[in-house]
Structure formats: C-alpha cells, structure tokens
Design a protein around this motif. Sequence first.
Motif, short mmCIF file in Angstrom:
data_model
loop_
_atom_site.label_atom_id
_atom_site.label_comp_id
_atom_site.label_asym_id
_atom_site.label_seq_id
_atom_site.Cartn_x
_atom_site.Cartn_y
_atom_site.Cartn_z
N THR A 1 -6.85 10.41 -5.97
CA THR A 1 -6.70 9.18 -5.18
C THR A 1 -6.52 9.50 -3.70
N PHE A 2 -5.61 10.40 -3.38
CA PHE A 2 -5.35 10.72 -1.97
C PHE A 2 -6.52 11.43 -1.31
N TYR B 1 1.47 4.42 -2.73
CA TYR B 1 1.37 5.85 -2.43
C TYR B 1 2.62 6.60 -2.90
N GLU C 1 0.83 -1.21 0.00
CA GLU C 1 0.00 0.00 0.00
C GLU C 1 0.86 1.26 0.00
N TYR C 2 1.87 1.28 0.85
CA TYR C 2 2.69 2.49 0.97
C TYR C 2 3.60 2.67 -0.25
N VAL D 1 -2.45 10.40 4.30
CA VAL D 1 -3.13 9.11 4.12
C VAL D 1 -2.41 8.02 4.90
N ILE D 2 -1.08 8.01 4.86
CA ILE D 2 -0.30 6.99 5.59
C ILE D 2 -0.55 7.12 7.10
N ALA E 1 -3.23 11.16 -9.04
CA ALA E 1 -2.85 10.86 -7.67
C ALA E 1 -3.55 11.76 -6.66
N ALA F 1 -0.07 12.39 0.60
CA ALA F 1 0.36 11.00 0.75
C ALA F 1 0.71 10.69 2.21
N ALA G 1 2.81 9.53 -5.74
CA ALA G 1 3.33 10.86 -5.42
C ALA G 1 4.48 11.24 -6.35
N ILE H 1 -7.85 2.87 -4.86
CA ILE H 1 -6.57 3.37 -5.38
C ILE H 1 -6.46 3.11 -6.87
#
Length: 533
Positions: free
Chosen positions: A508-509, A384, A380-381, A406-407, A505, A403, A388, A496
């Motif tokens: 998405t975020f 991201y 997942e990360y 979100v994390i 992106a 980003a 980015a 995503i």
Amino acid sequence: MTFVVLATEPGDPTAELDYSAGTTLLDRLLGQLAALKVADVRVIARPRAAEVLRKNGADARGLEIIESADVAGDLREVGRLARAKGEMVIAHGDLVVSDELLTRLVRDKTTTAVTAKQPVSGSRPAVRIAGRRVVSAGSRYHQVTDPDGVFRGLLKIVESEALADVCERLTMLVDMLPEVEPVRVLGRERGKSLDVFVDNTARDELDKAVRQHRDLGTTAPAEPDTAALVLVGLVRAGIRVTARNVDVLVCERALDAAQAAAAREAVEAIDEDRVRLDAAVKGDDGWFTTYFVSTYSRYIARWAARRGLTPNAVTCISMGTAAIAALWFADGSRLGLVLGAVLLYFAFVFDCVDGQVARYTRQYSTLGAWLDATFDRGKEYLAYAGLAVGYGATHVGDVWGLACAVIILQTCRHMVDFSFAVHKGSVPPAPIRELPLDVPDDSLLDPAPAASRHAAPRKGLGMLAVRASAALENIPGARWGKKIIILPIGERFALIALTAAFFDAKVTFLALLAWGGLAAAYTLSGRILRSLA
C-alpha cells in the motif's frame, strides 16, 4: 430583500391570466415567495392592472401596488426602491418559474440574471455570455453582437447603489432612445460560453419535456422590457452579472392562455426534487467517485436529509467509520485488512454524502467546510497509522518510515494545491469596458476586440501546455485520464483499500509513494507551466 414584480404588459396577464383554475400567474408567484419567506413584495403596475389587482384583494393581502404609466416610471420606482431597500429581485408578473430555480436565485449572493441557451429571436432579450458572466445584454434599444442566449426576465441585484444610478440614467434616456435590430452577427465562431451550472443526469431527459412546448417564448411582449433595460445598464456600467442557465428548469413569460397552459405543463413535467438531488452531486469529481460512489450516494443523501441528519452529522459518521477501519487495519490479519478496506470505502462514501446533503438541503456553514477538510486528512492518516501498526504486529520489522514518507508527500501536495487555488481565486476577473447607454452598438463591450481577435497566438512552453491540456479534453477517455493521474482522494482511498485487502501495508505505501510521486510531478509541472502562461 425586496421583490419587485412588473405588471406592465397590456392585457394584464399578471392580474387576470389563470395559471390554474382560480389561481392567476401573480397568485402563483406570490405563493412561491411566501414559501421562501420573502415578505417585502412590491408590484409596479399600469393603472388598469393596478385596478384589477385591487379588485382581486391585493390591498387585503398587504400587497403594495405602485402605479406607473410607462417604462420611465418603472425605472424611477425601481431606482427609488433600490436606494431605500437595498438588495432586490426584479421579475415580470407574467413569469412562470420553477420553485427550485426561484429558490436558487433568491438565495444567490451575487448579482445574477436567469438566462437560457436557446435560439435567439426578437421575442426575448438577447445576451452574450463568457465565463458564466453576462458580457453584453440587449433590449429594444441595444444590440448584442453574436449572442449565445436569451434573458428570461428574472434578475437579482445586490449592488443597490449601482442599480439606483443605472435606473436614474435610464429614466432620463429611455424616451429618447431609438429602437434597433436586437442582434448583430459578425459570423465568427465563439467558444462554449454558457455551461450547465449544476444540473447533471436529469438534464437530457427533462430538457425534452420542456422544449416540446413550442408555444413558449414565441410571442414578443408589447411593452419594452424594464428588467432587460436594467440588465443592460448593469452590464454597461461594468457590474459583474452572473448568468444562471435554466436548462432543465422552467422560467418563461406567459403572455396568453396558450402559453400559460404550456408553461404549467412544462413545470409539471419536471421532478424538481430529482433535479435538486442531481444538482447535489459535483459535476467535476474524479473517475472513481463518479462511477463507484455518486451513482448511488445521492439516494443515501436524500434518505439522510429526510431523517433530519445534518451534513456535519454525516461528516462525523464518516470519521467514525474511518476510525473503525483503522482499528481493523491495526489487527493485521487478512480478515482485519479486508474489513478495514470495506469500512474505509464506506467512510469515503459518507465523505461524499455529507457534501451532497449540504447541497440538497442548502445547509452550508464554515464549520462544516472546515470539518470536512480536516476529517479528510484525519481519515487518511488514521488509515496509515492502522496499517503500520497491523504490519508491525504480523511481520518482522515495520513500515513506519514508509508511512511517514507518504504523509509528507501528501502534505506537500495539499500545500501546493491549496496555495495555487487561493492564488487563482485572488486574481480579479477581466473588467468589461463601460459603455454609455445611448450607444446601441455593443462592440466596445467585447472583451476580445477585433484587433486582438486576429492577433498572432501567444507562444511559449506555458501556452503550449495549456493548449495541449485543452486539446486532451476533446479526446474520449483523455479527460478521465487527466483526472486519474493526479490521484484525487477517491482514487487514493480506492488504492489504499484494494492494496490492503489483497496484499499488505508495505505494498500500500509503496503504491502510494509511486503513484503519488508521479501525481506530484505532473501537478507541479502543470502549475508552473500554467503560471508562466
């Protein structure tokens, strides 16, 4: 582990009744145990059955035959073996059981009784089950109030000292216990207490193949059921006994030729590989996983297993696919975003497949569980980071702040979920009251005594939320709505992939922050209210 076979029924079906041409019921059971590498098998038999078994070459096969004249003798031998050998499985020698079910029981790590949700009659010992636990068990000498299932004659015990003590008490009592009516009905409704544990899509079709055999389970054994008495003793001693529902698979005593033929036909009607494959798929996955991945991922899992791929190897393939997806995301072009989205979807598919391979092949490990959880976050990360980087390469400005937000949000959500799950798991189950074995009525075992059954319902905001959540389960579509709103990993990866493929992106975020924030608020409030309740 010691496997104790009870060849105690008059007429010696264990020793003489054919399962197929030239193969007795006992021969089949011994073959199954040999395939499972169970080396320590003891047969407790009546003198005539012991004579037949020896004549049929039991001694030449290294099978130890223990003669016993009655039920008290059976219990005495089981107790002796428990003290000397430890973990034990008890089964009737006239039992016809599916390979898959026997494998599950032998490999189980808990004290477990094989049960079935079927009409209760005097032909099989009755049980009552709550929360997948046997809370009351019956025999010729012990009643079960409001039973909701039957005991099928197959029992695994891991508490050897407790088993030995139970057998010792029963040995002294069994000859003095009066026979009673096996069922006591109070006429009150009971909730659904016997769930389907593992079998999913195969259940409906295969149930019909098993239940059409009316010969099965219609004849009451002539001898008192030693295995049922042991189960009664364990439950009344407060030992936690897990109920394993057979549902699709077969586990029946065959007491005559017609029942043996019917049991064989029932076994042959079932594709056990299909049952095991369906059991490899989680029954409580999210909506996206259930309808867009699990419909076909099980077949990938079987293909991988048959080619020797381990669950950890599939986990690494999933991680590698996600890393390639992140590289395409980092390209920033429309083609790169679309290819990255497709690869991220398949990375999630392989993430589901690794667990299915583990359950299908029964390859479980601490390393595998750790890798799976760690790589889930890593995939997942990485996505991201790739998004980015790609946005910065093709747009003015960057989205690194989004980003990181979100994390942080996802990390907080995982922390809350894991800590709540650990706390729930640390709460011990409600104990069952211990009850003397010479008391036929089981009412004192009821975890909800009569006084509390009619007590006023508990109030408060927490209980209101719990009741509302339970009510939603009965509304079509509401159950899936509850699962979707919390944004589980399947929905998250889908979000995503779709927003990246069709937008960029930043979208998405922002979508992850909006939906993730709603999910966090919903989950956190639910955790608090349930804790208060």
